[in-house]
Design a protein around this motif. Structure first.
Motif, mmCIF file in Angstrom:
data_model
loop_
_atom_site.group_PDB
_atom_site.id
_atom_site.type_symbol
_atom_site.label_atom_id
_atom_site.label_comp_id
_atom_site.label_asym_id
_atom_site.label_seq_id
_atom_site.Cartn_x
_atom_site.Cartn_y
_atom_site.Cartn_z
ATOM 1 N N UNK A 1 0.871 -0.618 -0.240
ATOM 2 C CA UNK A 1 0.371 0.256 -0.327
ATOM 3 C C UNK A 1 1.155 1.567 -0.511
ATOM 4 N N UNK A 2 0.497 2.051 -0.838
ATOM 5 C CA UNK A 2 1.350 3.479 -1.261
ATOM 6 C C UNK A 2 0.584 4.336 -0.051
ATOM 7 N N UNK A 3 1.631 5.551 0.312
ATOM 8 C CA UNK A 3 0.737 6.410 1.036
ATOM 9 C C UNK A 3 -0.629 6.684 1.039
ATOM 10 N N UNK A 4 -1.392 7.253 -0.868
ATOM 11 C CA UNK A 4 -2.090 7.209 -1.033
ATOM 12 C C UNK A 4 -2.694 6.600 -1.811
ATOM 13 N N UNK A 5 -3.196 5.939 -0.670
ATOM 14 C CA UNK A 5 -3.882 4.206 -1.624
ATOM 15 C C UNK A 5 -5.377 4.962 -2.109
ATOM 16 N N UNK A 6 -5.755 4.285 -2.803
ATOM 17 C CA UNK A 6 -7.707 4.366 -3.264
ATOM 18 C C UNK A 6 -7.841 2.681 -4.002
ATOM 19 N N UNK A 7 -8.914 2.558 -3.736
ATOM 20 C CA UNK A 7 -8.941 0.926 -3.693
ATOM 21 C C UNK A 7 -10.355 1.292 -4.647
ATOM 22 N N UNK A 8 -9.755 0.991 -5.726
ATOM 23 C CA UNK A 8 -11.109 0.655 -7.208
ATOM 24 C C UNK A 8 -11.452 -0.511 -7.419
ATOM 25 N N UNK A 9 -12.739 -0.719 -7.197
ATOM 26 C CA UNK A 9 -14.114 -1.590 -8.243
ATOM 27 C C UNK A 9 -13.823 -1.337 -8.919
ATOM 28 N N UNK A 10 -13.296 -1.764 -10.744
ATOM 29 C CA UNK A 10 -13.236 -1.346 -11.820
ATOM 30 C C UNK A 10 -14.975 -1.801 -12.522
ATOM 31 N N UNK A 11 -15.328 -0.670 -12.667
ATOM 32 C CA UNK A 11 -16.693 -0.721 -12.795
ATOM 33 C C UNK A 11 -17.261 -0.064 -14.509
ATOM 34 N N UNK A 12 -17.340 -0.713 -15.159
ATOM 35 C CA UNK A 12 -17.966 -0.901 -16.993
ATOM 36 C C UNK A 12 -19.765 -1.160 -17.160
ATOM 37 N N UNK A 13 -20.730 -0.257 -17.489
ATOM 38 C CA UNK A 13 -21.713 -0.490 -17.563
ATOM 39 C C UNK A 13 -22.234 -1.159 -16.714
ATOM 40 N N UNK A 14 -22.108 -1.044 -15.828
ATOM 41 C CA UNK A 14 -22.884 -1.435 -14.267
ATOM 42 C C UNK A 14 -22.609 -2.774 -13.549
ATOM 43 N N UNK A 15 -20.855 -2.915 -14.377
ATOM 44 C CA UNK A 15 -20.939 -4.754 -14.064
ATOM 45 C C UNK A 15 -19.468 -4.572 -13.710
ATOM 46 N N UNK A 16 -18.914 -5.156 -12.462
ATOM 47 C CA UNK A 16 -17.293 -5.160 -12.088
ATOM 48 C C UNK A 16 -16.379 -5.740 -13.170
ATOM 49 N N UNK A 17 -15.606 -5.428 -13.066
ATOM 50 C CA UNK A 17 -14.637 -6.375 -13.894
ATOM 51 C C UNK A 17 -12.734 -7.113 -13.869
ATOM 52 N N UNK A 18 -12.968 -5.953 -12.681
ATOM 53 C CA UNK A 18 -11.187 -6.549 -11.732
ATOM 54 C C UNK A 18 -11.028 -5.559 -11.241
ATOM 55 N N UNK A 19 -10.637 -5.358 -10.333
ATOM 56 C CA UNK A 19 -9.689 -4.655 -9.198
ATOM 57 C C UNK A 19 -8.548 -3.936 -9.275
#
Length: 276
Positions: free
Chosen positions: A44-62
């Motif tokens: 983890x970096x100092x300023x992380x962002x956890x992104x659930x990658x979403x496209x057209x209302x569906x998750x595809x990766x993190x």
């Protein structure tokens, strides 16, 4: 006036609850990690962002994103290659600007022209297309490659700037491409489900006048389920200025990353994934 203020707070809370920049992958999109176990905090970096990658209302990766260096730390996905064309449209993550913006990836043009977003707002939150123009000896290197996905939507979802890093063009088109397209296929034989975590080690150099970090290394790791009782793993790492990929055991990669990140012992997968 008080009613209007309460409505604004309520609206903000609704967006916070829906935002896909989340507090943890375990609670929001754990399906991209073997046994719902993401890598430990040593990455983890100092300023992380956890992104659930979403496209057209569906998750595809993190993706774990480094807000300061404006590159992904890692992306995690299921290996499901299929036929299809390579997308051409690049997307950004409006949610990184704040909870009142769309939670699905969008084109820069859409945000600037339909959501009243300024380019300065966007560039403060993440890398933008301008950062990757006029590169010399470097490409926009995907961590999660589009070719490892089965259809148009899943491939398009990988074309977010939160999933790419400045990658040596010879490595990207040479040894790393060979790993993604050839070695992965051979290694994946006999696997029912394969979980991938692929990442980038921050380096000492930057592009775009110091805005976007150029990683020193690119790495990838896999834990494959052969059946309910058997699993196999493999890993690779490459220096980001050489056209060479080194094949490692999972244990060797975790040890190498522990030395490179210097934030404690790195663990990429649940302990039931073999390290040898």
């Amino acid at each position: 006036m008080l009613l209007l203020l309460l409505l604004q707070i309520w609206s903000s809370c609704l967006w916070l609850g829906r935002s896909e920049v989340v507090t943890s992958f375990e609670s929001s999109c754990p399906q991209f990690f073997f046994r719902e176990t993401p890598p430990n905090k040593a990455l983890e970096p100092e300023r992380p962002a956890w992104i659930c990658q979403r496209y057209k209302n569906k998750y595809y990766f993190a993706t774990l994103y480094d807000r300061t260096k404006r590159i992904p730390v890692y992306s995690a996905y299921l290996y499901q290659p299929g036929p299809g064309t390579r997308p051409k449209t690049w997307l950004v993550e409006p949610q990184l600007m704040g909870p009142t913006y769309p939670k699905t990836m969008e084109r820069e043009w859409t945000l600037l022209n339909q959501f009243n977003v300024s380019l300065e707002q966007l560039r403060k939150s993440q890398a933008i297309l301008q950062d990757y123009k006029n590169l010399t000896g470097l490409n926009r290197g995907h961590l999660n490659p589009s070719s490892h996905h089965p259809d148009s939507s899943s491939r398009t979802a990988t074309f977010t700037l939160t999933n790419i890093v400045p990658q040596d063009e010879k490595l990207n088109g040479g040894a790393w491409n060979n790993y993604e397209q050839q070695i992965m296929i051979r290694r994946n034989q006999g696997c029912k489900t394969t979980y991938i975590v692929v990442g980038a080690v921050p380096g000492n150099n930057y592009i775009a006048k110091g805005r976007v970090n150029k990683p020193s290394h690119i790495w990838s790791s896999a834990c494959c389920e052969v059946d309910s009782n058997h699993r196999k793993t493999w890993a690779v790492i490459a220096e980001n200025d050489k056209n060479e990929v080194q094949l490692l055991t999972l244990r060797e990669l975790e040890h190498t990353l522990t030395q490179l990140y210097r934030r404690g012992q790195v663990s990429l997968f649940d302990s039931s994934c073999p390290r040898q």
